[in-house]
Design an enzyme around this catalytic site. Sequence first.
Site, PDB file in Angstrom:
ATOM      1  N   HIS A 175     -16.759  -8.083   1.764  1.00  0.00           N
ATOM      2  CA  HIS A 175     -15.307  -7.585   1.152  1.00  0.00           C
ATOM      3  C   HIS A 175     -14.854  -6.129   1.766  1.00  0.00           C
ATOM      4  O   HIS A 175     -15.980  -5.306   1.893  1.00  0.00           O
ATOM      5  CB  HIS A 175     -15.139  -7.690  -0.356  1.00  0.00           C
ATOM      6  CG  HIS A 175     -13.829  -7.045  -0.845  1.00  0.00           C
ATOM      7  ND1 HIS A 175     -14.037  -5.835  -1.485  1.00  0.00           N
ATOM      8  CD2 HIS A 175     -12.652  -7.436  -0.706  1.00  0.00           C
ATOM      9  CE1 HIS A 175     -12.782  -5.625  -1.941  1.00  0.00           C
ATOM     10  NE2 HIS A 175     -11.914  -6.389  -1.520  1.00  0.00           N
ATOM     11  N   TYR A 186      -8.596  -8.175  10.006  1.00  0.00           N
ATOM     12  CA  TYR A 186      -8.036  -8.306   8.772  1.00  0.00           C
ATOM     13  C   TYR A 186      -6.560  -8.134   9.064  1.00  0.00           C
ATOM     14  O   TYR A 186      -5.935  -6.954   8.897  1.00  0.00           O
ATOM     15  CB  TYR A 186      -8.506  -7.331   7.951  1.00  0.00           C
ATOM     16  CG  TYR A 186      -8.362  -7.379   6.335  1.00  0.00           C
ATOM     17  CD1 TYR A 186      -7.465  -8.115   5.853  1.00  0.00           C
ATOM     18  CD2 TYR A 186      -9.377  -6.950   5.416  1.00  0.00           C
ATOM     19  CE1 TYR A 186      -7.186  -8.413   4.488  1.00  0.00           C
ATOM     20  CE2 TYR A 186      -9.232  -7.100   3.943  1.00  0.00           C
ATOM     21  CZ  TYR A 186      -8.027  -7.910   3.792  1.00  0.00           C
ATOM     22  OH  TYR A 186      -7.922  -8.031   2.132  1.00  0.00           O
ATOM     23  N   HIS A 191       0.837  -1.128  -0.011  1.00  0.00           N
ATOM     24  CA  HIS A 191       0.140   0.010   0.000  1.00  0.00           C
ATOM     25  C   HIS A 191       0.743   1.244   0.225  1.00  0.00           C
ATOM     26  O   HIS A 191       1.842   1.415   0.804  1.00  0.00           O
ATOM     27  CB  HIS A 191      -0.781   0.040   1.330  1.00  0.00           C
ATOM     28  CG  HIS A 191      -1.962  -0.813   1.040  1.00  0.00           C
ATOM     29  ND1 HIS A 191      -3.070  -0.612   1.891  1.00  0.00           N
ATOM     30  CD2 HIS A 191      -2.082  -2.036   0.559  1.00  0.00           C
ATOM     31  CE1 HIS A 191      -3.978  -2.012   1.365  1.00  0.00           C
ATOM     32  NE2 HIS A 191      -3.260  -2.666   0.742  1.00  0.00           N
ATOM     33  N   LYS A 225      -4.171 -11.668   4.652  1.00  0.00           N
ATOM     34  CA  LYS A 225      -3.974 -11.206   3.267  1.00  0.00           C
ATOM     35  C   LYS A 225      -2.972 -11.998   2.724  1.00  0.00           C
ATOM     36  O   LYS A 225      -1.717 -11.861   3.622  1.00  0.00           O
ATOM     37  CB  LYS A 225      -4.021  -9.892   3.048  1.00  0.00           C
ATOM     38  CG  LYS A 225      -3.409  -9.334   1.853  1.00  0.00           C
ATOM     39  CD  LYS A 225      -4.348  -9.773   0.536  1.00  0.00           C
ATOM     40  CE  LYS A 225      -5.640  -9.426   0.734  1.00  0.00           C
ATOM     41  NZ  LYS A 225      -6.685  -9.490  -0.279  1.00  0.00           N
TER      42      LYS A 225
HETATM   43  O1  LIG Z   1     -10.254  -9.168  -0.096  1.00  0.00           O
HETATM   44  C1  LIG Z   1      -9.609  -8.730  -0.744  1.00  0.00           C
HETATM   45  O2  LIG Z   1      -9.115  -9.070  -1.797  1.00  0.00           O
HETATM   46  C2  LIG Z   1      -9.001  -7.374  -0.476  1.00  0.00           C
HETATM   47  O3  LIG Z   1      -9.274  -6.820   0.669  1.00  0.00           O
HETATM   48  C3  LIG Z   1      -8.503  -6.350  -1.650  1.00  0.00           C
HETATM   49  C4  LIG Z   1      -7.592  -5.517  -1.081  1.00  0.00           C
HETATM   50  O4  LIG Z   1      -7.084  -4.356  -1.953  1.00  0.00           O
HETATM   51  C5  LIG Z   1      -6.690  -5.813  -0.174  1.00  0.00           C
HETATM   52  O5  LIG Z   1      -5.919  -6.814  -1.043  1.00  0.00           O
HETATM   53  C6  LIG Z   1      -5.422  -4.708   0.328  1.00  0.00           C
HETATM   54  O6  LIG Z   1      -6.014  -3.860   0.717  1.00  0.00           O
HETATM   55  O7  LIG Z   1      -4.191  -4.994  -0.229  1.00  0.00           O
HETATM   56 MG   LIG Z   2     -10.211 -11.095  -1.448  1.00  0.00          MG
END
Ligand SMILES: O=C([O-])C(=O)C[C@H](O)[C@@H](O)C(=O)[O-]
Ligand SMILES: [Mg+2]
Length: 430
Positions: free
Chosen positions: A328, A155, A29, A201
């Site tokens: 999401h 998350y 990010h 993630k």
């Molecule tokens: O569940 C997902 O794929 C996400 O939350 C997409 C986002 O863009 C996530 O990958 C992130 O914030 O880097």
């Molecule tokens: Mg996803």
Amino acid sequence: MSESTRIAEVRVTPILISDPPLLNVQGVHQPYTPRTIIEVVTDNGVSGIGETYGDTDYLKIAQAFGPKLVGQPLTARNDLFARVSAAAAEVDIAQIDNTVVAEGLRGARTEVKLVHSVVSGFEVALLDALGHETGLPVHALLGGKVRDRVEYSGYLFYRWAEHPVAGEPQDDWGAALDPAGVVEQARRFADRYGFKSFKLKGGAFAPEQEVAAIHALHEAFPDAPLRLDPNGAWSVQTSLEVAAALEGVAEYLEDPTAGTGQMAQVAAKTSLPLATNMCVTAIDEVPAAFTSDAVQVVLSDHHYWGGLRATQDLAAVCRTYGKQLSMHSNTHLGISLAAMTHVAATIPELYYACDTHRPWQTEDVITVPHTFTDGAVDVTDTPGLGVELDRESLAALHRRWLDSDVRDRDDAAAMRRVHPDWTAPAFPVW
Ligand SMILES: O=C([O-])C(=O)C[C@H](O)[C@@H](O)C(=O)[O-]
Ligand SMILES: [Mg+2]
């Protein structure tokens, strides 16, 4: 308020919010990411607020549509898609790539999804204003809540301790680059917010390392439902190996592989449910994915599905096919969290904790940011969304946008600041 109440004023404000160095398959990010804040004011002087993506193309469409809403009835929301589409046709959209199946973090980038994302910001603002006009909470305008609290999952992200350039936003979370770091992050999430389930993630490291992190989480939190989401980075074979390693440990795998066809091949050979926010992202993707049983859980994002009513419609489609719905998220602030919470409160069949990035954000544009307790957010019964715009903060974040040349999220570009040769990898990565 009466049927003749109309919109007298619309404000579309681009902002940049700070964001930590969270890793994913594309890169990392950026220190700042764009959002768009929408305000509508009725001819009674009542305001409503909405929030959506802020990248260039979303912003252009929102700015083109905003003035066209002036003079329209407050209650007219069912033709928003047609009206925003007409505004989109007047602007030059730079970044449509309908051929991208998986490499984007939220599936193909289509004009319909861009328009839906803009619709959602306006729909939420109109609902908020309508709530203030009528004295009703947004959930009541959507048919009423079926729960008083909406559960979110923690998350987790692999991350660096800080962005590479001095003076960029900092936080005190520290790095998480291995299973121990992920567990430590989860502990802090659990202590601070009470989250009872966790999503990691993935796609940042080799699958074996990420599987090890999920096992470490399982050991540390034996009762917590766990998910792993590499954003489509694995082959079918790798996905099946990960699924075998995580059966009985994970509650679902999220987008292990790219596209409906490959997801169906994985789904056919594992008992682990597959969730997606990448291969089912618009209604035309539903038939193939559902009839091939490629996914069992659809992670709706009210932004790109076209708003809160559209999310309820998606819930009805999922119900018809015996699929589960959850939510999401992408980097967002409190207006979006309020919208997510209101719509989630109205959906009877919501069995999985929703995603939210909000705990990672250190800034907001609402006066009283939400509190997560026991991993959940209370559903408010006050009028509208139940949040108030912090005008000072909005002005400061808009000033940052004006002073900066960041206009789009680009995780690969952010990664290149540390690894100059980095490009978002070709799929499957593993
Ligand atoms: O569940 C997902 O794929 C996400 O939350 C997409 C986002 O863009 C996530 O990958 C992130 O914030 O880097
Ligand atoms: Mg996803």
